[in-house]
Design a protein around this motif. Structure first.
Motif, short mmCIF file in Angstrom:
data_model
loop_
_atom_site.label_atom_id
_atom_site.label_comp_id
_atom_site.label_asym_id
_atom_site.label_seq_id
_atom_site.Cartn_x
_atom_site.Cartn_y
_atom_site.Cartn_z
N GLY A 177 15.82 -50.12 31.54
CA GLY A 177 16.79 -51.21 31.67
C GLY A 177 17.09 -51.86 30.34
N ALA A 178 16.27 -51.58 29.33
CA ALA A 178 16.47 -52.15 27.99
C ALA A 178 17.40 -51.25 27.18
CB ALA A 178 15.12 -52.28 27.28
N ASP A 179 18.33 -51.86 26.49
CA ASP A 179 19.22 -51.12 25.60
C ASP A 179 18.85 -51.48 24.16
OD1 ASP A 179 20.81 -49.86 27.65
OD2 ASP A 179 21.68 -51.83 28.03
N LEU A 180 18.09 -50.60 23.52
CA LEU A 180 17.53 -50.89 22.21
C LEU A 180 18.39 -50.32 21.09
CD1 LEU A 180 13.77 -50.07 22.90
CD2 LEU A 180 14.89 -52.29 23.04
N PRO A 181 18.67 -51.12 20.07
CA PRO A 181 19.37 -50.58 18.89
C PRO A 181 18.56 -49.49 18.22
CG PRO A 181 19.40 -52.99 18.87
CD PRO A 181 18.45 -52.57 19.96
N GLU A 182 19.24 -48.55 17.61
CA GLU A 182 18.55 -47.45 16.93
C GLU A 182 17.63 -47.95 15.82
OE1 GLU A 182 18.28 -44.23 17.47
OE2 GLU A 182 19.46 -44.40 19.30
N SER A 183 18.01 -49.04 15.20
CA SER A 183 17.19 -49.58 14.11
C SER A 183 15.81 -50.01 14.58
CB SER A 183 17.91 -50.76 13.44
OG SER A 183 18.19 -51.78 14.40
N ILE A 184 15.70 -50.40 15.83
CA ILE A 184 14.40 -50.76 16.39
C ILE A 184 13.63 -49.50 16.76
CG2 ILE A 184 13.20 -51.90 18.30
CD1 ILE A 184 15.45 -53.94 18.39
N LEU A 185 14.31 -48.57 17.41
CA LEU A 185 13.65 -47.34 17.86
C LEU A 185 13.17 -46.48 16.70
CD1 LEU A 185 16.10 -46.30 20.73
CD2 LEU A 185 13.74 -47.06 21.00
#
Length: 282
Positions: A10-18
């Motif tokens: 359900g979380a939409d994480l920016p690529e910079s975090i991943l």
């Protein structure tokens, strides 16, 4: 003590975090045309939006099972603490599955330290919490202190959004059919938000997408301050140009410390439909 972060589909994480973190993501299930996919694993955002266009029936989502969480916990080194940031318990049974899965593991490994935070939001709202948890881990805070600060942030977090179409959110049961039908006919765009108890509600009604997005941006200044200390995350449902325009306008008006971009994945995209914009900030 090392700390591992877990969140869900359900979380939409920016690529910079991943890209810079070892974050475990427990997928939710998305059913399209009688085929069930694991969000983010068997179903990318690109494939999801293509399949959604090709099928008249709204996709269906379901939570991970307690066993999904149990297996994830078990695969993490026993010497690591675990913090789970779960999709709002008012919208999904994911938080409940995470809690039951923890109980299953504690029967075998009673000394494990697993903390579960009810985000009371979704999408980039969860992402703001994950981002904050990463910062607090880097600062060397103890697990209990991190969890305490995350729960404080949950109470002040703003997750707001404008949808281009209300069809999906009505069919998915997240918006009253009568209110939604009237808004659609009159080209009224609903400014919506995650409420304090983790549900979804309408904040304002504005005619036309352009005015609605303008109002969405104006609300930032009405809801928060001290921008230089905070992060804002924008997500879009297959409308990258619109998201870029919104980000630029936010950047011109508010000096956030960080401004990050994400894409709505299959879970939240199921209810948002195409053309939606979601923003989250403290």
């Amino acid at each position: 003590m090392a700390i591992r972060l877990i969140t869900d589909g359900g979380a939409d994480l920016p690529e910079s975090i991943l890209a810079n973190r070892n974050i475990t993501i427990i997928p939710l299930n998305v059913m399209i045309n009688d085929i069930t996919y694991k969000s983010g694993v068997e179903l990318t955002s690109e494939k999801f939006y293509r399949l959604m266009k090709e099928n008249e029936t709204l996709p269906k989502t379901s939570s991970p099972s307690p066993n999904d969480f149990y297996e994830a916990y078990k695969n993490i080194d026993e010497n690591e603490d675990v913090i789970v940031i779960a999709l709002s318990s008012a919208l999904s049974s994911t938080f409940e599955s995470a809690t039951i899965g923890r109980g299953m593991l504690l029967e075998e490994q009673p000394n494990r330290n697993i903390s579960i935070v009810d985000a009371k939001t979704a999408s980039v709202g969860q992402a703001v919490l994950v981002h904050k948890a990463c910062k607090l881990i880097d600062e060397g805070l103890a697990t209990a202190d991190i969890v305490s600060k995350l729960n404080e942030t949950v109470s002040t977090l703003n997750t707001k959004f404008v949808l281009d179409t209300l069809e999906n959110v009505i069919k998915g049961g997240r918006l009253d059919k009568v209110r939604g039908a009237v808004a659609s006919v009159l080209n009224i765009k609903l400014l919506m938000e995650a409420t304090e108890d983790g549900k979804v509600d309408v904040v304002e009604k504005v005619r036309g997408t352009k005015k609605a997005l303008k109002r969405l941006i104006e609300q930032i200044g009405e809801c928060t301050s001290n921008f230089e200390e905070k992060t804002l995350i924008v997500a879009h449902s297959n409308c990258a140009d619109r998201a870029a325009d919104v980000m630029q306008k936010i950047k011109e008006q508010y000096p956030f410390k960080e401004l990050l971009l994400a894409e709505l994945g299959p879970v939240i995209g199921t209810y948002a439909g195409e053309g939606g914009i979601v923003i989250a900030y403290e």
